[in-house]
Design an enzyme around this catalytic site. Sequence first.
Site, PDB file in Angstrom:
ATOM      1  N   GLY A 239     -21.592  -4.099  25.797  1.00  9.69           N
ATOM      2  CA  GLY A 239     -21.270  -2.747  25.249  1.00  9.69           C
ATOM      3  C   GLY A 239     -20.971  -1.639  26.045  1.00  9.69           C
ATOM      4  N   GLU A 273     -24.380  -9.170  28.615  1.00 12.60           N
ATOM      5  CA  GLU A 273     -23.373  -9.486  28.260  1.00 12.60           C
ATOM      6  C   GLU A 273     -22.035  -8.704  28.124  1.00 12.60           C
ATOM      7  OE1 GLU A 273     -24.750 -10.419  24.170  1.00 12.60           O
ATOM      8  OE2 GLU A 273     -25.504 -12.264  24.708  1.00 12.60           O
ATOM      9  N   PRO A 274     -21.825  -8.007  29.276  1.00 12.80           N
ATOM     10  CA  PRO A 274     -20.277  -7.242  29.230  1.00 12.80           C
ATOM     11  C   PRO A 274     -19.203  -7.860  29.000  1.00 12.80           C
ATOM     12  CG  PRO A 274     -21.171  -7.848  31.458  1.00 12.80           C
ATOM     13  CD  PRO A 274     -22.196  -8.486  30.642  1.00 12.80           C
ATOM     14  N   GLY A 275     -18.204  -7.500  28.168  1.00 11.41           N
ATOM     15  CA  GLY A 275     -17.095  -7.607  28.129  1.00 11.41           C
ATOM     16  C   GLY A 275     -16.041  -6.815  28.583  1.00 11.41           C
ATOM     17  N   ARG A 312      -5.649  -2.217  18.980  1.00 14.00           N
ATOM     18  CA  ARG A 312      -6.622  -1.301  19.158  1.00 14.00           C
ATOM     19  C   ARG A 312      -6.314   0.108  18.834  1.00 14.00           C
ATOM     20  NH1 ARG A 312      -9.407   0.361  23.032  1.00 14.00           N
ATOM     21  NH2 ARG A 312     -11.320   0.071  21.898  1.00 14.00           N
ATOM     22  N   TYR A 316      -8.644   0.937  15.515  1.00 11.57           N
ATOM     23  CA  TYR A 316      -9.713   1.774  15.947  1.00 11.57           C
ATOM     24  C   TYR A 316      -9.343   3.106  16.185  1.00 11.57           C
ATOM     25  CZ  TYR A 316     -11.348  -2.641  17.045  1.00 11.57           C
ATOM     26  OH  TYR A 316     -11.933  -4.058  17.131  1.00 11.57           O
ATOM     27  N   CYS A 343       6.740  -4.137  11.010  1.00 17.50           N
ATOM     28  CA  CYS A 343       7.137  -3.417   9.824  1.00 17.50           C
ATOM     29  C   CYS A 343       5.628  -2.853   9.115  1.00 17.50           C
ATOM     30  CB  CYS A 343       7.593  -4.240   8.814  1.00 17.50           C
ATOM     31  SG  CYS A 343       9.337  -4.947   9.542  1.00 17.50           S
ATOM     32  N   GLU A 344       5.147  -2.058  10.016  1.00 14.14           N
ATOM     33  CA  GLU A 344       3.880  -1.321   9.377  1.00 14.14           C
ATOM     34  C   GLU A 344       3.830  -0.119   9.852  1.00 14.14           C
ATOM     35  OE1 GLU A 344       0.580  -2.815   8.004  1.00 14.14           O
ATOM     36  OE2 GLU A 344       1.523  -4.953   8.122  1.00 14.14           O
ATOM     37  N   TYR A 372      -9.909  -7.033  24.539  1.00 16.54           N
ATOM     38  CA  TYR A 372      -9.487  -7.019  23.291  1.00 16.54           C
ATOM     39  C   TYR A 372      -8.206  -6.630  23.262  1.00 16.54           C
ATOM     40  CZ  TYR A 372     -14.713  -7.111  23.294  1.00 16.54           C
ATOM     41  OH  TYR A 372     -15.874  -7.093  23.416  1.00 16.54           O
TER      42      TYR A 372
HETATM   43  N1  LLP Z   1     -22.437  -9.259  22.988  1.00 15.42           N
HETATM   44  C1  LLP Z   1     -22.136  -9.471  21.778  1.00 15.42           C
HETATM   45  C2  LLP Z   1     -23.220 -10.067  20.789  1.00 15.42           C
HETATM   46  C3  LLP Z   1     -20.908  -8.724  21.251  1.00 15.42           C
HETATM   47  O1  LLP Z   1     -20.994  -9.008  20.046  1.00 15.42           O
HETATM   48  C4  LLP Z   1     -20.110  -8.189  21.968  1.00 15.42           C
HETATM   49  C5  LLP Z   1     -18.908  -7.712  21.580  1.00 15.42           C
HETATM   50  C6  LLP Z   1     -20.250  -8.217  23.439  1.00 15.42           C
HETATM   51  C7  LLP Z   1     -21.546  -8.769  23.792  1.00 15.42           C
HETATM   52  C8  LLP Z   1     -19.502  -7.417  24.402  1.00 15.42           C
HETATM   53  O2  LLP Z   1     -19.196  -6.086  24.174  1.00 15.42           O
HETATM   54  P1  LLP Z   1     -18.500  -5.183  25.320  1.00 15.42           P
HETATM   55  O3  LLP Z   1     -19.329  -5.291  26.511  1.00 15.42           O
HETATM   56  O4  LLP Z   1     -17.030  -6.048  25.263  1.00 15.42           O
HETATM   57  O5  LLP Z   1     -18.483  -3.961  24.695  1.00 15.42           O
HETATM   58  N2  LLP Z   1     -12.651  -5.266  19.334  1.00 15.42           N
HETATM   59  C9  LLP Z   1     -13.421  -3.976  19.744  1.00 15.42           C
HETATM   60  C10 LLP Z   1     -14.602  -4.399  20.273  1.00 15.42           C
HETATM   61  C11 LLP Z   1     -15.544  -5.706  19.395  1.00 15.42           C
HETATM   62  C12 LLP Z   1     -16.738  -5.767  20.370  1.00 15.42           C
HETATM   63  C13 LLP Z   1     -17.452  -7.074  19.480  1.00 15.42           C
HETATM   64  N3  LLP Z   1     -18.676  -7.477  20.215  1.00 15.42           N
HETATM   65  C14 LLP Z   1     -12.445  -2.990  20.659  1.00 15.42           C
HETATM   66  O6  LLP Z   1     -11.318  -3.525  20.942  1.00 15.42           O
HETATM   67  O7  LLP Z   1     -12.883  -2.111  20.945  1.00 15.42           O
END
Ligand code: LLP
Length: 413
Positions: A239, A273-275, A312, A316, A343-344, A372
Amino acid sequence: MHQFQYRNNELYCEQVRIKDIAEQVGTPFYLYSRQTLIEHYRRLDTAFAAIDHLICYSIKANFNLALCKLLCEQGCGADIVSGGELYRALQAGFDPQKIVYAGVGKTAEEIEYALNSNILMFNVESMPEAELISQIATRLKKTAKLAIRVNPDVDAHTHDYITTGKKENKFGIDYHDAPEFYHRVKQLPNLAVVGMHIHIGSQIETPQPYIASIKRVITLLHKLRDSGIHLDVFNMGGGMGIVYHNERPMPATEFAAAIVPLVANLGCRLILEPGRYLVGNAGILLTKVLYVKKTHEKTFVIVDAAMTDLIRPALYNAYHEILPVVKNDSAKMLEADIVGPVCESGDFFAHNRKIQEVQSGDLVAIMSAGAYGFSMASNYNCRPRPAEVLVEHATYRIVRKRETYEDLLKNEK
Ligand code: LLP
């Protein structure tokens, strides 16, 4: 911090001129910087070096095999949410003992696949799920390791769709029900309850919501310990926010400085758990201007990428910076909606954005699109998904080919 910078008014990725890639690959395409990705991983890993920790990259953010491979070569683990992500994570080479599996709706087939793959642990979100994992583990004569995902009921102050740690969200076990839940799960056969998991949301820009939720669950950890349940792992989820516009998210060192003192004496290994933090600013989306259309109301810059490539903004109302690939300091500025061909009316990248005046054929870069972006792409309007290109210093390679029209039909009978 990223490696997409201008040199003599031309946008480069590391040492490569982006215009050259576009001429070879065509548009639209995703472009990733190896160095940016690895620097982000190292920065976070170093920031937490004082304590026993494991970074599990949340591969939903960007599941490209080449990027996953780069991260697992650095020692990174993976956070997955489906059998498909498990398959990919294994193909990319992630050590199964560094894979954690989250999600509210794991199927029996997915649970069996994960147990047979010897993943590190499941992050469990409900009693029926725990019971099913127990049954399958018993049948397979295995012990399934679990963390329980607790919902700390803390507001992460982010977009509603990506808030996950409030009590009205579908995720985790209610904070107050957690002690009883742990005791009940502990009775089930072939389970080892080893950890606690939280994940409060995404694009969080300050440490405060983390601090608040960690303090809450530490109380719970102590309570559990007093009642005979000792946990070895604390997973604080992902997050961490990044810069899209003028956000000022915390640097990894400040983030770690806020978190480490809280968790250092828990006697638990920390999982993160960074994404987005790892890949968000390591990727951009390149697109070409098709037409500039002026109506009585507005100017529309119509580009060849669409919401199908990066959803995105549509989903959002997210802000992505949009930069010309060739900058012209004497060009006029234009206020326009940057839109795609779908077409949106929701198919837009920006509304009323001031950009350098552009014309048909010009290239523009949609920034901070590494997380994402491709992973949420679709084939709506029968649009083939774009190519993905990875730059390393002065070279680049296509790490995923652009889809073809034949690809669009290949599973149909
Ligand atoms: N761990 C869990 C359990 C999660 O559900 C998520 C993301 C992450 C880690 C990684 O989160 P991050 O570090 O990337 O914020 N599509 C949306 C974001 C959805 C996130 C879903 N879960 C966007 O484009 O902002």
